[in-house]
Design a protein around this motif. Structure first.
Motif, short mmCIF file in Angstrom:
data_model
loop_
_atom_site.label_atom_id
_atom_site.label_comp_id
_atom_site.label_asym_id
_atom_site.label_seq_id
_atom_site.Cartn_x
_atom_site.Cartn_y
_atom_site.Cartn_z
N SER A 149 -9.09 73.87 -11.58
CA SER A 149 -7.98 73.05 -12.09
C SER A 149 -8.01 71.62 -11.55
CB SER A 149 -6.64 73.71 -11.74
OG SER A 149 -6.47 73.81 -10.33
N HIS A 150 -8.82 71.37 -10.52
CA HIS A 150 -8.92 70.03 -9.94
C HIS A 150 -10.24 69.34 -10.26
CE1 HIS A 150 -5.26 70.34 -7.40
NE2 HIS A 150 -5.58 71.63 -7.35
N PHE A 151 -11.03 69.90 -11.17
CA PHE A 151 -12.36 69.34 -11.43
C PHE A 151 -12.30 67.91 -11.97
CE2 PHE A 151 -14.98 73.53 -11.97
CZ PHE A 151 -14.88 73.74 -10.61
N GLU A 152 -11.31 67.59 -12.78
CA GLU A 152 -11.24 66.23 -13.31
C GLU A 152 -10.92 65.22 -12.20
OE1 GLU A 152 -12.31 65.05 -16.25
OE2 GLU A 152 -13.05 67.12 -16.27
N GLU A 153 -10.16 65.66 -11.19
CA GLU A 153 -9.92 64.79 -10.04
C GLU A 153 -11.22 64.58 -9.26
OE1 GLU A 153 -6.68 66.59 -7.79
OE2 GLU A 153 -5.94 67.38 -9.69
N VAL A 154 -12.01 65.65 -9.13
CA VAL A 154 -13.31 65.53 -8.47
C VAL A 154 -14.19 64.54 -9.23
CG1 VAL A 154 -15.43 66.77 -7.90
CG2 VAL A 154 -13.21 67.83 -7.44
N ARG A 155 -14.20 64.67 -10.55
CA ARG A 155 -14.99 63.76 -11.37
C ARG A 155 -14.57 62.31 -11.13
NH1 ARG A 155 -17.90 63.92 -16.01
NH2 ARG A 155 -17.49 66.15 -16.28
N ALA A 156 -13.27 62.08 -11.09
CA ALA A 156 -12.77 60.72 -10.91
C ALA A 156 -13.25 60.12 -9.59
CB ALA A 156 -11.25 60.72 -10.98
N MET A 157 -13.22 60.91 -8.51
CA MET A 157 -13.62 60.39 -7.21
C MET A 157 -15.13 60.24 -7.10
SD MET A 157 -10.80 59.71 -5.93
CE MET A 157 -11.13 59.28 -4.23
N ALA A 158 -15.88 61.15 -7.71
CA ALA A 158 -17.34 61.01 -7.69
C ALA A 158 -17.77 59.75 -8.43
CB ALA A 158 -17.98 62.24 -8.32
N MET A 159 -17.05 59.38 -9.47
CA MET A 159 -17.37 58.16 -10.21
C MET A 159 -16.88 56.92 -9.46
SD MET A 159 -16.53 59.44 -14.10
CE MET A 159 -16.97 57.86 -14.83
N ARG A 160 -15.76 57.05 -8.79
CA ARG A 160 -15.19 55.90 -8.07
C ARG A 160 -16.02 55.57 -6.82
NH1 ARG A 160 -9.08 56.84 -6.84
NH2 ARG A 160 -9.17 57.18 -9.09
N PHE A 161 -16.63 56.60 -6.22
CA PHE A 161 -17.41 56.41 -4.99
C PHE A 161 -18.79 57.04 -5.17
CE2 PHE A 161 -12.96 56.24 -3.77
CZ PHE A 161 -12.92 55.10 -2.98
N PRO A 162 -19.64 56.43 -6.00
CA PRO A 162 -20.92 57.04 -6.34
C PRO A 162 -21.90 57.13 -5.18
CG PRO A 162 -20.79 54.81 -7.19
CD PRO A 162 -19.42 55.15 -6.69
N ALA A 163 -21.67 56.38 -4.10
CA ALA A 163 -22.57 56.45 -2.95
C ALA A 163 -22.23 57.59 -2.00
CB ALA A 163 -22.54 55.13 -2.18
N ALA A 164 -21.13 58.28 -2.24
CA ALA A 164 -20.71 59.38 -1.37
C ALA A 164 -21.20 60.71 -1.92
CB ALA A 164 -19.19 59.40 -1.24
N PRO A 165 -22.09 61.42 -1.22
CA PRO A 165 -22.47 62.77 -1.66
C PRO A 165 -21.27 63.71 -1.53
CG PRO A 165 -24.01 61.90 -0.02
CD PRO A 165 -22.81 61.02 0.00
N ILE A 166 -20.94 64.43 -2.59
CA ILE A 166 -19.80 65.33 -2.60
C ILE A 166 -20.29 66.75 -2.89
CG2 ILE A 166 -17.61 65.90 -3.75
CD1 ILE A 166 -17.38 62.94 -4.53
N ALA A 167 -19.97 67.67 -2.00
CA ALA A 167 -20.39 69.07 -2.15
C ALA A 167 -19.16 69.95 -2.34
CB ALA A 167 -21.18 69.54 -0.93
N LEU A 168 -19.14 70.73 -3.42
CA LEU A 168 -18.02 71.62 -3.68
C LEU A 168 -18.20 72.92 -2.92
CD1 LEU A 168 -17.41 71.17 -7.52
CD2 LEU A 168 -16.50 69.85 -5.60
N ASP A 169 -17.32 73.18 -1.95
CA ASP A 169 -17.35 74.45 -1.23
C ASP A 169 -17.16 75.60 -2.20
OD1 ASP A 169 -17.65 73.12 1.17
OD2 ASP A 169 -15.56 73.33 1.79
N HIS A 170 -17.92 76.67 -2.00
CA HIS A 170 -17.83 77.88 -2.83
C HIS A 170 -17.94 77.54 -4.32
CE1 HIS A 170 -16.51 79.24 1.03
NE2 HIS A 170 -15.34 78.68 0.93
N ALA A 171 -18.81 76.54 -4.59
CA ALA A 171 -19.06 76.12 -5.98
C ALA A 171 -17.77 75.83 -6.74
CB ALA A 171 -19.91 77.16 -6.71
#
Length: 279
Positions: A149-171
């Motif tokens: 339910s929070h995937f679109e928020e994850v997408r927004a932050m990954a795009m806003r901070f493209p230099a930050a590697p983001i790993a989703l715990d438990h996929a």
């Protein structure tokens, strides 16, 4: 080489390291593992070594220590050849960026953890942007405990901070037999080059019951992300799917469609690309 990217530890000395769960943290079905099955750093290292695991990432547990990262930082500092530490910081605190700087620059922490499991939290809250700016400046990975339910928020932050590697715990909370919509939503996040998946016992354990049909969604997810953006973690000692060695075997044997080379990315290569100190 095997790197367990998701373990938690609890100190025996509760006076020096008192339990202090994060205010408002909640996770459906989470038992009080920190009281029922706590594991110290020394016990963890003995257990991982016996199971053939060479390195581990001690991840700050919101349900045990909240934003007090002292035990995990001390543990990684004591055993730098075996462990790396991931901390948690209150993302909305006014001094969040400086607090992260302290844990990374003064205490040797090697990653930051966020969660969307706190009341009213949004992963893309702009008030946390200064903290993300510091993440980028420090060059550390971000681990995220979240749900579809929070995937679109994850997408927004990954795009806003493209230099930050983001790993989703438990996929990102995707389990075997997950809805088609949730699987597709996760697979679609693969278009973000800085997004990684940490696949754990939470994801793998149900596959044994579902058999071949349970693998269909994972084939699609792996095909989209590629093995270089997948990494294994046990979730020990929160997860108790048999012994620790049994959970390591899940990592070795699940997703049978992986080649040996791909599985080595899952078991070590991807983690070492994000945490090179664990090579």
């Amino acid at each position: 080489m095997i790197v367990d990217t998701h373990v938690h530890v609890v100190a025996a000395d509760t006076h020096r390291y008192p339990l202090s769960p994060a205010a408002g943290f909640r996770s459906t079905g989470l038992r009080p593992w920190q009281l029922e099955t706590p594991v110290t750093t020394e016990e963890l290292l003995a257990t991982t070594e016996a199971a053939g695991v060479n390195r581990a990432i001690v991840v700050q547990p919101f349900s045990a220590y909240g934003y007090d990262n002292a035990y995990h930082a001390d543990s990684a500092a004591r055993f730098p050849e075996r462990l790396a530490g991931v901390c948690a910081v209150d993302p909305l605190a006014k001094d969040a960026a400086d607090t992260l700087g302290y844990w990374v620059e003064n205490r040797g922490i090697a990653g930051l953890r966020f969660t969307t499991h706190t009341a009213g939290s949004r992963f893309d809250d702009p008030r946390a942007n200064p903290l993300w700016d510091r993440v980028t400046a420090l060059g550390i990975p971000v681990c995220v405990l979240t749900t579809p339910s929070h995937f679109e928020e994850v997408r927004a932050m990954a795009m806003r901070f493209p230099a930050a590697p983001i790993a989703l715990d438990h996929a990102g909370g995707i389990g075997a037999g997950e809805s088609e919509a949730a699987v597709e939503a996760l697979a679609n996040l693969a278009e973000l080059p800085n997004l990684y998946l940490k696949v754990s016992t939470v994801n793998f354990a149900p596959l044994s019951a579902l058999g071949e049909p349970g693998l269909d969604g994972w084939r699609r997810i792996v095909a989209r992300f590629g093995p270089e953006r997948l990494m294994w973690g046990s979730n020990y000692p929160v997860s108790q799917e048999g012994s620790y060695a049994d959970m390591v075997d899940l990592g070795r044997q699940s997703l049978p469609f992986l080649s040996e080379g791909d599985r080595q990315w899952l078991l070590a290569g991807t983690a070492q690309s994000l945490w090179p100190q664990l090579r």
